[in-house]
Structure formats: structure tokens, C-alpha cells
Design a protein around this motif. Sequence first.
Motif, PDB file in Angstrom:
ATOM      1  N   GLY A 471       1.012  -1.143  -0.098  1.00  0.00           N
ATOM      2  CA  GLY A 471       0.024   0.169   0.011  1.00  0.00           C
ATOM      3  C   GLY A 471       0.918   1.092  -0.027  1.00  0.00           C
ATOM      4  O   GLY A 471       2.092   1.336   0.311  1.00  0.00           O
ATOM      5  N   GLU A 472       0.308   2.419  -0.355  1.00  0.00           N
ATOM      6  CA  GLU A 472       0.989   3.545  -0.394  1.00  0.00           C
ATOM      7  C   GLU A 472      -0.281   4.796  -0.145  1.00  0.00           C
ATOM      8  O   GLU A 472      -1.527   4.637  -0.340  1.00  0.00           O
ATOM      9  N   ARG A 473       0.277   5.740   0.405  1.00  0.00           N
ATOM     10  CA  ARG A 473      -0.475   7.060   0.494  1.00  0.00           C
ATOM     11  C   ARG A 473       0.019   8.158   0.451  1.00  0.00           C
ATOM     12  O   ARG A 473       1.322   8.313   0.669  1.00  0.00           O
ATOM     13  N   TYR A 474      -0.564   9.244  -0.251  1.00  0.00           N
ATOM     14  CA  TYR A 474      -0.034  10.448  -0.078  1.00  0.00           C
ATOM     15  C   TYR A 474      -1.224  11.713  -0.272  1.00  0.00           C
ATOM     16  O   TYR A 474      -2.225  11.213  -0.245  1.00  0.00           O
ATOM     17  N   VAL A 475      -0.906  12.744   0.158  1.00  0.00           N
ATOM     18  CA  VAL A 475      -1.717  13.743  -0.134  1.00  0.00           C
ATOM     19  C   VAL A 475      -1.643  14.474  -1.463  1.00  0.00           C
ATOM     20  O   VAL A 475      -0.432  14.773  -1.574  1.00  0.00           O
ATOM     21  N   ALA A 476      -2.886  14.750  -2.036  1.00  0.00           N
ATOM     22  CA  ALA A 476      -2.770  15.390  -3.565  1.00  0.00           C
ATOM     23  C   ALA A 476      -3.035  16.867  -3.239  1.00  0.00           C
ATOM     24  O   ALA A 476      -3.814  17.208  -2.225  1.00  0.00           O
ATOM     25  N   GLY A 477      -2.759  17.420  -4.316  1.00  0.00           N
ATOM     26  CA  GLY A 477      -3.225  18.759  -4.242  1.00  0.00           C
ATOM     27  C   GLY A 477      -2.437  19.909  -3.605  1.00  0.00           C
ATOM     28  O   GLY A 477      -1.441  19.764  -3.349  1.00  0.00           O
ATOM     29  N   SER A 585      -0.607   6.095   9.659  1.00  0.00           N
ATOM     30  CA  SER A 585      -0.802   5.153   8.481  1.00  0.00           C
ATOM     31  C   SER A 585      -2.159   4.564   8.457  1.00  0.00           C
ATOM     32  O   SER A 585      -2.719   4.182   9.515  1.00  0.00           O
ATOM     33  N   SER A 586      -2.298   4.079   7.405  1.00  0.00           N
ATOM     34  CA  SER A 586      -3.715   3.295   7.341  1.00  0.00           C
ATOM     35  C   SER A 586      -3.407   1.682   7.362  1.00  0.00           C
ATOM     36  O   SER A 586      -2.169   1.519   6.834  1.00  0.00           O
ATOM     37  N   VAL A 587      -4.320   1.031   7.743  1.00  0.00           N
ATOM     38  CA  VAL A 587      -3.750  -0.492   8.056  1.00  0.00           C
ATOM     39  C   VAL A 587      -4.814  -1.297   6.837  1.00  0.00           C
ATOM     40  O   VAL A 587      -5.854  -0.901   6.772  1.00  0.00           O
ATOM     41  N   PHE A 622      -2.719 -14.477   6.722  1.00  0.00           N
ATOM     42  CA  PHE A 622      -3.048 -13.360   7.089  1.00  0.00           C
ATOM     43  C   PHE A 622      -1.883 -12.301   6.956  1.00  0.00           C
ATOM     44  O   PHE A 622      -0.673 -12.696   7.028  1.00  0.00           O
ATOM     45  N   MET A 623      -2.346 -11.116   6.502  1.00  0.00           N
ATOM     46  CA  MET A 623      -1.141 -10.153   6.260  1.00  0.00           C
ATOM     47  C   MET A 623      -1.714  -8.997   6.786  1.00  0.00           C
ATOM     48  O   MET A 623      -2.762  -8.623   6.564  1.00  0.00           O
ATOM     49  N   ARG A 624      -0.759  -8.139   7.207  1.00  0.00           N
ATOM     50  CA  ARG A 624      -1.191  -6.707   7.487  1.00  0.00           C
ATOM     51  C   ARG A 624      -0.024  -5.839   7.018  1.00  0.00           C
ATOM     52  O   ARG A 624       1.215  -6.075   7.192  1.00  0.00           O
ATOM     53  N   VAL A 625      -0.624  -4.641   6.362  1.00  0.00           N
ATOM     54  CA  VAL A 625       0.271  -3.667   5.620  1.00  0.00           C
ATOM     55  C   VAL A 625       0.138  -2.476   6.264  1.00  0.00           C
ATOM     56  O   VAL A 625      -1.126  -2.125   6.290  1.00  0.00           O
ATOM     57  N   TYR A 626       0.970  -1.808   6.642  1.00  0.00           N
ATOM     58  CA  TYR A 626       0.922  -0.503   6.999  1.00  0.00           C
ATOM     59  C   TYR A 626       1.260   0.600   5.809  1.00  0.00           C
ATOM     60  O   TYR A 626       2.471   0.380   5.391  1.00  0.00           O
ATOM     61  N   THR A 627       0.535   1.580   5.609  1.00  0.00           N
ATOM     62  CA  THR A 627       1.031   2.755   4.846  1.00  0.00           C
ATOM     63  C   THR A 627       1.724   3.722   5.448  1.00  0.00           C
ATOM     64  O   THR A 627       1.881   3.590   6.580  1.00  0.00           O
TER      65      THR A 627
END
Lengths: 694, 607
Positions: A471-477, A585-587, A622-627
Motif C-alpha cells: 500500500g501507499e498513501r499520499y496527499v494530493a493537491g 498510517s492506514s492499515v 493473513f497479512m497486515r500492511v501499514y502505509t
Amino acid sequence: MAAHRCNIFMLVFVLCGLTYVFVRADIEDTNHVKDAESVAVDIAPKANIGASLRSTKTEDQTQAAEEERQWEAETNPADAPSDNKADHVHDTMQNLDSRPAPYAKDQTQEAAEEERQWEATEVKEADRVPDTMQTPDVPPLTPAKDQFQEELVIRPLHSGDIYASFQFRTMWDTDFLRGSKVSHYRLFPKSLGQVISKFSVRELHISFTQGYWRTMQWGQPFLPSPPGAELWVWFQDTVTDVDGAWKELTNVLSGIFCASLNFIDSTNTVQPSASFKPLGLGNVTDQRFLRYAVLPREIVCTENLTPWKKLLPCGSKAGLAVLMKSEKLFHSSFHSQALHFRPVCQDWKCKSTVWELRQTLNVVFDLHTSGQGKREWSLFKMFSRTVTEACPLASSSKVYVDVTDNPQGELFELSPTTPLLSQAVVLGDRRTYSVYDLTNQATFGQTRSLNMLLRWRAAESGDMLRPLLHGERYVAGYGLQTGEIHTLMYNNHPYRAFPVLLLDTVPWYLRLYIHTLTVTSKGRDNKPSYIHYQPSKDRLRPHLLEMLVQLPPNSVTEVTMQFERALLKWTEYTPDPNHGFYVGSSVISALVPSVVAMDTNSTRECPLFSSFFPCKEESSYFMRVYTEPLLVNLPTPDFSMPYNVICLTCTVVAVGYGSLYNLLTRTFQVEEPSPGLAKRLANIIRRLRGVPLL
Amino acid sequence: MGLLSDPNRRRALTKLLTRLNAPICVMCYLAGVAWFMGLAFEPFTLRTYMSENAMGSTMVEERFPAGERALATGREFAAHKKKVGGMPVDWLVKTMQSRGLEVFTQSFTRKLPFPDENKERYMVRGTNVYGILRAPRAPRTEALVLSAPCSEGNNNNQAVGLLLGLAQYFRSQIHWAKDIIFLVNEHDLIGMQAWLEGYHHTNTTGGDWSPLQGRGGSIQAALSLELSSDVITSLDLVLEGLNGQLPNLDLANLFYAFCQKIGVLCTIQGKLQRNDWDTTSGYSHAAQTMMLMVLKQASGRPWGDHGLFLRYHIEAASIRGINSFRQYKTDTTTIGRLLEGMYRKLNNLLERLHQSYFFYLMPSLSRFVSIGYYMPAFGLLAVILLLRVSFHLWDNRGFYFYLTPSSPGVLSILTPVVISHMTGVALYTLPILSQEMAVQHFPVSETEAVVLTAIAIYTAGLALPHNTHRLLQGEGTEEGWRVLKLVALLYLAVLLGCTALINFSLGFILALSLVPIAAFITPHTPKALSAAIMVLLSPGCTLLYCVFVFQELQETPVSLQDGWMLFLSVISQGILDHALYGSLVYPLLALLIYPCWLLLWNILFWK
């Protein structure tokens, strides 16, 4: 405990037999998974996978029965992860299977559905008892009251970096729940034991992480954790004031670990409905007893490591903990230390539970910053220490080195060599490990110290199998008014779709426009089958968004949501407001189809009859990913010039403008000369009398 | 006393203002110009100083050793560039990966509204390559950017070489707290625009780019490096960005501090700093430097690849290596050390750069004029407009002009206002829309067609008053033009005021040319002379003067012929900047300033 659960099981079974039948299929799935994993780990000749493993093993080894015993003994600690994983699987299956249903239906049906769902959950929880009983802890745990095990896993990574993971497990056979006051501590740390019994904690998971786990370079970690501090706790169902207990507990833990956990308050605490289920035994899945909080800003350093080390029975005096020198541990790319406390079965009959405290420490050492750029790792180079003895209190003490990619030793050279090998299915992949048993004096050889050396033969290691989920996360704008949070979830599996649970916690000062929530994969709208959204309240609680999304094979799923940046009160800004504000982070929690099941066309030598149908048993894990956490700038006043802005402006307005305005608008009159003393006295008297003045 | 509340005294005051109106206005104008010119005088300016504590006194040792190797990498890059005939994407990806970076690429295509003759491009297709140095134990929340453009021909190879050398050197260091993004962008600003829009997932100008795969969180600062020779004599700092935005002054201070520390000659606007402020030549040197900055800022275009970062609130500057005939040379290792030092300090930042000024002018690298000092110059010009408003509002005896029943209706005022704005809209839209038609009918290229159409529409606007009057019923009245002039004055004051707040230089230059005509234009002045003056002070002609002045200040004077060609290319660049990067100067001039000038033109020909 077990009997109690059996009762519930029977009761619920009678009450809702129909539902039970309905859900039965899922449970059987889970059982299979569980069976398979424990089997694979324990190499019992039960399933065909086990058989194949066994055959390779017997080929490899020419030693006699004694060796065989060693094999079995060393797999003993490895059953813990299987345990762990199976529970995960169970929980998530539960979530994944039972949760979506209500949302497909009408609102009117929801109440009834809800009830049914709870029953279903109960059934499953109850069902876990036979489940866990099936988990064959083959060599039954010794009846010793407390137990301690330590191990270190070293995995050379494809990027040339090296991953070291310490795990310490302390079993605590006590019953602090029944009101009996526990005052005798042997191996279990007293400071923690007291806290746990005081606050009636059922499960406690706490992690401190400095850095971000680079899934695309490093693959999956054994235990994922988000940057910063993460704390989640399941309380016993006897706790009445959960919020109060949580508040106190965070403050106490803050003291124990020298961390800023006291900054956990209602504005960053949530109660996830599906993402965080108990990992140990337990029939409580009511989210009222769960609290989850992340502090993405927390910086982890030696001051957190020292109290963590003090919880170990041997401290950092003996055993593997000797390696944990902070100047080396913090000279790394990634550092994560965690502590997990949960109830587990005491033996395979699961008549009673014991408490397990598992302390883990994960470090990734960087190839480039360690100098010379030579691809060569040794214990001494990593930790500037070597191992000389096992912790005398430990019942098992081992070092594992992942040699899966190096079966013939063509990739790297490992010295000293060890005859012991171990195979396990870890994170859906079959791995082979060289094992060094520290309780055996022969391991240390002539020099009385163990300093493993990995020397690469090839300059480049082969390509890494792409992680199936990341996973990835970012702020746009741009600008300081609005913005958009993008969360990308990659499913890199070539042909299997799988569902994931996404948990997003966003602080209240980012005002989410929930109507702008879109989920798209492959350019098409992807409707989540389950959404749980709890809006924020200003200065009270954060946004909580949980979604169950199906990820199509080989795709990127993008979740976007717009937000508005709130203008805070001036005392609410941090001392460094221009740094920005963190969003945790989102999970992403998922049951990922396993790699083992994926390679149907393998060149691996295994009997043909064993590989026609895709192995259902190992089909997912089972897997857990943090962004990554986000850093968001809020509109910030200029705090650097309060003097200029306030004082100077006020002065100018008051003195300059005021007098000029007076000058321009007022007309002045000549006043009469001030009255004499006698007249003034007379006026005072008149005022007292209440007569008009002169 | 009671100057305002007492009607008699108030009348006296207004009488004074109306009687002495013209002299006061002239005084204000001269004072404004004098104030502005005085800004370059050293005793009136402030010495620059580092405001940000995190970058101030912390010790940084620069040890970058590998300048020669960087140059070799640059040569290798040049060879591969030549072989591929453009950006050697595969080679760059491989090289960056071998240096331990996470490498990603982004491809983009862009069709320009009309061919750009300066850079000879129309359909642009390219690839950006960037590698991210992941900071150890950092959660990917902050990043710094170092970029080097992959230019046509033999330019900037050394910059790319140094960038790769620095990447390798930085990778082996442990003290990075922020991710560092090494970006090689193709097609200079177009590539940069694509990358920035991809990074922030915005699309302001309708470009077509592939989404980015890897990010490093919020970017705190960026430097763009341009280097075309193995040794240099000086480094030039370029600050002016899109729409006249400037990076925080601390970034310039940082650059200056390291140039001083390492002993590299540094310039701004290509001009060295002089110590003889008390001589005429010293003063004129500083004045020239400042005027260059004002002209560059007023143009509203990005003067380096850094210019587009500023929109995203990322402090950025371009550093340009200059190799002249001076004796004293600096080698690449030294530039590498300078950049290393700057990045180490930027890495120390705890907050975004915010302590120092965002609005400033620089007469030299070590001196600056803050907004508090230069704004009065504009204020003195702007107050003229308000004085004229008061002049037209009160008659000579200090009474208000009251609108009599015979006063003009709304229609007679609205018509010229609407029509001149329609002309503005035509000037804004038609050049690009009608280029095909123009190319078919006239023997010109697309670019010429656009520019010439713009000039034609601009000139056609001069015929407006005659046509407007035909739409009006009856003769224009005395009150009619007074009201129209009031509207025009207030309109201009608001326009210029807003412009000067955002982009002081543009506002000041426009005020310099528009305020005099706005102040003194009436239908009663001699028509021919006034018309000539008005045309000479119109926005278009101001632009022409600016082109000549700019060339003069850069010490590359041009002939009239070349100047005219430059003027044409400046117009086409302005339109392109608007279409490609969202520069606001062209729409501002076409949609607001030009109509406002047309209103004044209407007043002159009021019947």
C-alpha cells in the motif's frame, strides 16, 4: 476456561443451528488452513505437503534418529507463529465472511441481520475451542510453570541489506483474573504483570518503530508495525469503565517505556470494528473492549530500548539480548521493537490458558551506509558483539538464518556451517533455515563464541518475488484550504482477487468530505462491500473509516477522499506548527493467496500426485500492511512576529490614529478654571447629602 | 479644530486638496519613483541574515570527494544521450539503481497550443527519471529534491554527472532525516510541470502524464542544478518563479553563506557584488541588479526549473554554473561540497522554511529590500489615483458633485465598460482560436499568426470609442465622462493594488505607466497629443520598453529590429507560459489591464 467456552458452544449451537450450518463452510476453511500450517511446520506425515517435505528432508540428511529428534525439537518454537497466524486467519475470515452480509441488505433488515451476525460470531468463537485443540503442539509443553524461549532470525534481503528479527517468548502460568492476587513473579516481568492484572487486560500489543518497512525492497516483515508508536488493547469483559482504564493504562505504559504514550487521548483513539481482532484465545469480540491508537510522531530511541530490554528475564546480560547494543541497532535503516501479550493454550488439550508475552525486535541493516559496499555480513559487523552463551533461563535459544534462496550455497557462503535445517511456511512461502542451537555447546566451537558470517559470492542477488500486497498513501493537491488523501493498494497476484480490510484514522482537523469517497480499480468503480464510518467530533474524536474492498488480480485500487484543513485555535498548534501535522498510517489487513499455492508449475521436485489440485490448505495467509504516515500542513498564523503584529499595530492604532482622529473630529471647549478648595469640600458634602452640586 | 466634523473646515480641507491636486499628484509620482530608485542605495537596505535557527549555527563538514568521477559519469551520460538521441532512460535507471536508489520513471506527452519557435517544439514527448534515497529510520514524510534538466545538445551533462555523484555519496551517509529525490527531467519546464503535477496528483493545465509510483512525502525544499562546463568561474542563483513568486529568503541566505564559506564566487542576476556603494558606479550597479530582478519578477514566468515548485509551497531555487573568462576557476568537487553542505543544512530543518521573508528584492546577494521598504514606493503611486478620485468627486468649492436628473444613465457608463471587456476577452481567446484561419489566409507560421493576431486585436481596440458612441443615444454629457473616469480610476486602483500585493514588480511597472494617463486624461486635453501619449504609455508599449531595458541591463543591447523580434517572441512566450504552466500575467493583461486602459481611451474621445 475451555469448559466455559464449550458451554457457550453448546448453547449457541442449540439456539441457532441453522446459522451454524450456514457458516459451517467457512469454519471448515479455517480449520483446513490451520491444520495445514501446523502440519507443514511440524512436518507430521499427515498431509501430502508434509510428506513431500519429509522426503526432501530425508534425502538431505543422512543422520540417524537422534538428528530426527533435533528436527522436531527445533520446530517447537516455530509453532508459535503458526498459532498466531491461524488465529489471524480465523479472525479475518470471520470478519470477511460475516461482515459484508448486512451491508448488502436493506437498512430495515439491518437490526435482524446484526443479531444474526453476532450469533454467527459467537458460534465461531465457540468453535475455536475444538479448533485450537486440533492445533497439535506435538511435543506437549513441559509442565514448568513459566517458560522462556529466545530466537533470532536473520534473513538476507535481495537489496543486499540484512534483516534481523529477535523474538523472546515468556509464558506465564497464572490466573490473575480470578481475583487471586499474584505476587510471585519468576520469569515474567513484574512491572508489566502488575499493570496487566490491575487493568484487567486481555491482550496488549504495543510497538515502537523508527522508519518505514520498505515492502517492495524487503518483502514482508514477520511482524508488521507502523512508523511511530502503536498500541492496541483488548480489555476483559469485566471492565466497566473501559475509557478510564485505557486512559490510565496509557499513562502507566508511558512511564514503563519512557514514551509519549500519555499523548493518547480520545482525539486519537478509535475502536475498529473489524480490523483488529484478538490474536489469542478469547471469546470477546465486542469492539467496546478494544482500543486502538497510533502516535505517528513518536520517535524511538535508546531510552525506549532500555526499559524494553529490562523486561527480559536475562536482561541484556546473557543470551541473544547481548547483541542488542543501541549504537548499532540505531545505525540501521529500520528499527522496530514490540511487545505482545495474549492468552494462549497451555497444552494441546487447551484445558487451561497461560499468558504469553512475546517481545520482538526487528532491525534492517543497510548495505550502503555500513561502509565499503562489500556484501558481507557477520554478527559482529551487525551488532559489534558475538554470541557466547544462551540465556541460562531459556528453555530454547536458537539462531535461524534464511537460506531458502541459497540451497546449494551458490549465492552466499555461510560460516560456520550447521547441520541443522528447518523448514517452515512463513507468510505463505516455504522457507528453509539453517539453525544454530545455542543451548548446545558444540555450536560455539573452539572460540567459545558464535560469529556467523555471510559472504556473497555473486554481486547481484536474483530478483525478488514481488510482494503480493502493498500500500501507499499520499496527499494530493496544493494550497492550504483543501486536499485529497489517496490510498493505493496493489494486488500483484497474477490471477487471484482477494478482499482487504482498510482502516483509516484521520484526525479531526482534517475535515473529511465523506461524499467524495471513491474507490476505483482498473479505471472502474469498485464498490466496497462493507463500510464502517464514524465521523469526527471537533477536539473529541477522529474520523474512523473501515472498508472491505475486493482487489482484482494484478491491479491498483485507489481510494480517494477530499478534506478541508481546519484552522486551529492558536493554543492548539504544536510548538513547531510549520512542520505539519501527522496523520497515522492506514492499515490494510488481508487474507493473501499464498505463494506456495501460486506456483502450480513448479520445477521443485515433488511427487506428481501431490500437485494436481492447488493446495487448498495453504491457499492464503493473513497479512497486515501499514502505509506511510502523512505530514499535512495546516493554515498557520505567523507566530514569529507576535510583538510586531500585535504590539506595534495596537500602538499605532491607539496613539497615532486615535489622536489624529480626535484632532480631526472633536471640537474643544474651554473649561472653567478649577474650583477652589472650599468649593470642592462643599461639593463632597453635597454629594453625600444627595443634593445637586454647586 | 474638528477638521472633518465641522462643515466649514472640511470644505477648506477639500478646497486645499482640489486646488493643489495636480501639484500633489506630481509630487507623489516623483516621490514614488525616487523612493523606488533609492531602494538600491546600500545604506537604505538591510544585510541578509539567516533567520532559521536549524540552519544557522549547526556545524556541517563538507567532504564530497568525487568531482572527477562525477564528471566522468557526466561524459558517460553525454555519450548515452547522443546514442539514444534524447533522454537515456535505461542507462539512468540502471545507474541510479546501482547507486542504491529506488528508481522510478514517468512518461508524459504535451501538445503545445502552437509551436514554440524559441525552443523548436510542438508535440512534446518525454520521460522523467527520478531516484529516491530513502532516509534511514525515517517514515517517508518529508523529502528534498535535487534536479538537473536533461537538455538538448551538449548542455547540462556535468549537472547530471554531479547529481549522480552526489547520489552515490549521499547514499553512503547515515545522517539523512529526509528522503532525497534525485530527478532528471526532460524538456526542462514541461517535464518539471508533469513531474510536479504527478507528484501532487493535480492537473491544472491539462497535461498528459503517467502517475508516479514512488513518493517521499511532502517536499520541503528543492534545488535545480544547471552546469555545462567542467570548471566554472561563478555560480548564479536564480530565484524568480512562476507568477513572480519567490522562495523564502533563507534559501538565498543559505546559498550565500556556503559560497562565502567555501570560497566560490556567487552572483545574482549574473552580477557580482561590489563594495563601493558610495560611488555612482557602485550605486548604478546595485540599481541595475535590482531592476533586473524587478523585470524578471514582473514577467511572471519561471526563470529556471525551480520556478514551478513554488506553487506547491516548496522553497526552490536554481543554481547555474557560469564559465566566463575570469582567471579564478572552481572545480566540480567544490560545487559538490557546496551542494552537500546545503543539503545537510536543509536536512536539519525541523519546520518548513518560514522564518525569513517571502517578499523581497535583492540589489545584491548580501543585501535585500523587504516588503515594508518597497511598498511605500507603490503606495505613493497608488495614492495619486485616490487623490484624483477626490478631485473628481468634489468641485472647487469643496462640495460633492451630485448627479443631476440629466445625469447619464447606467447604460451609457456600462456600455464602454462591457465593450472594452469584450475586447479583452477577444484578445485573450482569439489569437489561439484563430491561428489556423490566419495561417490559411496569410503567409505566416502558426506562432507568428498568434502573435500578430494578438497585436491586431490590441490595435483594433483603439477604434472602439467611435463605435461605442454609435451605440449610445445622444451625446455624452459632462457628468458622463466624469462618472466613467471615476469608475476607471477606482477600477485601476483596485487592480493595481491587488497585483502589487501578489507581484510587486508587475504592479509597480504597470502603475508607473498607467497612473499618469489615468490621472490626467480628460476629453478636454488636446486630442492628438494626448492620444500619442496614451498609446506610448499603453500596456503593450510598456512591454516593448521593458524588453529594451532588460536587454540594456543585461549588457546585451539590441537594435530596433532585433528588439521588435524579441518583443514578438516575448508575447508568444507569455501566451505559452499561460497555457503550459498557468502563468497569470497574460490573462491579467488581456482581461483586466487592457480593458481598463481602453476605458481611459474612451474618456479621451468622449463626445
